[in-house]
Design a protein around this motif. Structure first.
Motif, PDB file in Angstrom:
ATOM      1  N   ARG A 175       0.874  -1.026  -0.044  1.00  0.00           N
ATOM      2  CA  ARG A 175       0.055   0.059  -0.089  1.00  0.00           C
ATOM      3  C   ARG A 175       0.949   1.349   0.099  1.00  0.00           C
ATOM      4  O   ARG A 175       0.486   2.043  -0.889  1.00  0.00           O
ATOM      5  N   THR A 176       2.078   1.272   0.796  1.00  0.00           N
ATOM      6  CA  THR A 176       2.788   2.312   0.720  1.00  0.00           C
ATOM      7  C   THR A 176       3.354   2.723  -0.499  1.00  0.00           C
ATOM      8  O   THR A 176       3.651   3.667  -0.844  1.00  0.00           O
ATOM      9  N   GLN A 178       2.408   1.554  -3.567  1.00  0.00           N
ATOM     10  CA  GLN A 178       1.435   2.108  -4.579  1.00  0.00           C
ATOM     11  C   GLN A 178       1.044   3.559  -4.435  1.00  0.00           C
ATOM     12  O   GLN A 178       0.868   4.300  -5.340  1.00  0.00           O
ATOM     13  N   ARG A 179       1.015   4.139  -3.249  1.00  0.00           N
ATOM     14  CA  ARG A 179       0.544   5.474  -3.059  1.00  0.00           C
ATOM     15  C   ARG A 179       1.497   6.450  -2.834  1.00  0.00           C
ATOM     16  O   ARG A 179       1.371   7.653  -2.943  1.00  0.00           O
ATOM     17  N   ALA A 183      -1.192   4.972   3.530  1.00  0.00           N
ATOM     18  CA  ALA A 183      -2.643   5.297   2.814  1.00  0.00           C
ATOM     19  C   ALA A 183      -3.493   5.502   4.396  1.00  0.00           C
ATOM     20  O   ALA A 183      -3.507   4.810   5.543  1.00  0.00           O
ATOM     21  N   ASP A 242      -8.263   0.662   4.688  1.00  0.00           N
ATOM     22  CA  ASP A 242      -7.550   1.766   4.202  1.00  0.00           C
ATOM     23  C   ASP A 242      -7.779   1.845   2.687  1.00  0.00           C
ATOM     24  O   ASP A 242      -7.275   2.435   1.948  1.00  0.00           O
ATOM     25  N   HIS A 243      -9.125   1.308   2.353  1.00  0.00           N
ATOM     26  CA  HIS A 243      -9.612   1.493   1.081  1.00  0.00           C
ATOM     27  C   HIS A 243     -11.103   0.969   1.166  1.00  0.00           C
ATOM     28  O   HIS A 243     -11.343   0.607   2.001  1.00  0.00           O
ATOM     29  N   ARG A 282      -7.289  -2.537  -8.913  1.00  0.00           N
ATOM     30  CA  ARG A 282      -6.493  -1.832  -8.088  1.00  0.00           C
ATOM     31  C   ARG A 282      -7.229  -1.474  -6.847  1.00  0.00           C
ATOM     32  O   ARG A 282      -8.641  -1.457  -6.765  1.00  0.00           O
ATOM     33  N   GLU A 285      -9.145   3.738  -3.377  1.00  0.00           N
ATOM     34  CA  GLU A 285      -8.694   4.721  -2.352  1.00  0.00           C
ATOM     35  C   GLU A 285     -10.176   5.506  -1.682  1.00  0.00           C
ATOM     36  O   GLU A 285     -10.813   5.903  -2.219  1.00  0.00           O
ATOM     37  N   ASP A 287      -9.798   8.542  -0.336  1.00  0.00           N
ATOM     38  CA  ASP A 287      -9.668   9.835  -0.289  1.00  0.00           C
ATOM     39  C   ASP A 287      -9.588  10.519  -1.489  1.00  0.00           C
ATOM     40  O   ASP A 287      -9.090  11.623  -2.050  1.00  0.00           O
ATOM     41  N   GLN A 310     -11.640   6.028 -10.753  1.00  0.00           N
ATOM     42  CA  GLN A 310     -11.093   6.969  -9.613  1.00  0.00           C
ATOM     43  C   GLN A 310      -9.883   7.548 -10.261  1.00  0.00           C
ATOM     44  O   GLN A 310      -8.915   6.789 -10.746  1.00  0.00           O
ATOM     45  N   SER A 311      -9.869   8.884 -10.192  1.00  0.00           N
ATOM     46  CA  SER A 311      -8.706   9.627 -10.905  1.00  0.00           C
ATOM     47  C   SER A 311      -8.149   9.051 -12.120  1.00  0.00           C
ATOM     48  O   SER A 311      -6.933   9.036 -12.421  1.00  0.00           O
TER      49      SER A 311
END
Length: 338
Positions: A175-176, A178-179, A183, A242-243, A282, A285, A287, A310-311
């Motif tokens: 997670r860290t 990828q972001r 997260a 966290d997702h 994926r 998220e 946020d 998303q995004s």
């Protein structure tokens, strides 16, 4: 106790109990109220049988306006998930610190009429196999699940899953990476703006807290809506995430399908979702906005293909199947197991 008496009083090898639920940790749940699996046993070489009791008055899974009432397809899928996780820990010796990431999932209820709720809780039996278990460094890394479903003694459908298995440390590192940072969790991010949430009756619900879509729009033949679930809904967010979890995305897909049926003039009081196929590409998220879109079904089409974006990226795709109960159906009690 003599060997003769023990043999007489012992339960049959395939007898599944529905007296109480399993340890909540075995199904990765924080609340006992969200545990539905009651038993799991090995009945053959790599074949396992689990039982789950389906509730009659659950605040989320039984909050539907459709009549006759059918056992929720997502409740069935959640029972499938729990049965697979429970047996994986109990019989495959997959460690309890494993995080399971759902890559693909499918549930098809071919006999939805057999899922009518009655005066007693339902008894779901899940015949579970793991056709794929890929190992690396003595740990399971990829797990495939295949399940045959029986409800109150009647076959009702099939389910399957493809999941990845990571340690808690590996999950956090992924997670860290990828972001590009840690997260945020559901306890840390601002709550979604639910001021424009759909009216519950538009998606077959009575409780606003169970509605997860807002700001619907229809343009160029496509229906869109934004995912805005209530983080206080403990059926969707049983613990800290966290997702957006897979089951929350699937609730969004179900509601977009029912909204399409509602806007298309179908009798929403008799329209259910009886099948789901989904691929999770994926992490969704917490946020950033998640938008669902689908082409409106034409000519009585019963399937709806939904994209989650998303995004600027597709995070998941889902195909749902609608089932319309015949007009004049009378809600009778489901057959009771002896």
């Amino acid at each position: 106790m003599s060997e003769t008496l023990a043999a007489t009083t012992a339960e049959p090898a395939f007898h599944i109990r529905f007296a109480h639920t399993v340890d909540r940790h075995l199904v990765h749940r924080a609340a006992v109220a969200e545990v539905f699996v009651t038993d799991a046993r090995q009945i053959g070489d790599s074949v396992y049988l689990a039982g789950a009791q389906t509730p009659l008055s659950h605040g989320y899974y039984n909050d539907h306006l459709q009549q006759p009432a059918l056992t929720d397809v997502l409740l069935v899928l959640e029972a499938c998930r729990q049965a697979a996780v429970c047996a994986a820990h109990t019989f495959l010796d997959i460690p309890m610190d494993t995080s399971f990431l759902v890559n693909e999932v499918s549930v098809q209820l071919d006999h939805p009429e057999a899922l009518r709720t009655g005066s007693d809780p339902g008894e779901l039996q899940l015949l579970t196999e793991y056709p794929t278990v890929r190992m690396k460094a003595d740990r399971a890394r990829k797990v495939g699940v295949a399940q045959e479903l029986t409800f109150n003694g009647r076959p009702v459908g099939l389910a399957s899953m493809q999941v990845s298995a990571l340690t808690k440390t590996e999950y956090a590192a992924l997670r860290t990476y990828q972001r590009g940072g840690v997260a945020p969790s559901t306890r840390e991010v601002p709550r979604p703006d639910r001021s424009a949430v759909l009216a519950p009756e538009q998606v077959g619900r009575s409780s606003r807290g169970n509605v997860v879509l807002a700001s619907p729009a229809f343009e160029d033949g496509r229906l869109t809506a934004q995912l805005v679930p209530d983080f206080d809904n403990r059926s969707l967010f049983d613990h800290e995430y966290d997702h957006f979890p897979a089951m929350t995305l699937l609730e969004g897909a179900r509601q977009l399908g029912l909204l399409a049926a509602y806007w298309g003039g179908r009798p929403l009081n008799r329209t259910h979702v009886s099948g789901v196929d989904a691929a999770f590409l994926r992490f969704a998220e917490l946020d950033a906005p998640v938008v669902l879109s689908a082409e409106m079904p034409q000519g009585g089409k019963d399937t709806l293909d939904i994209v989650f974006e998303q995004s600027g990226r597709t995070v998941a795709t889902t195909s749902i199947r609608l089932h319309e109960e015949p007009a004049g159906s009378v809600a009778g009690p489901a057959e009771s197991a002896a």
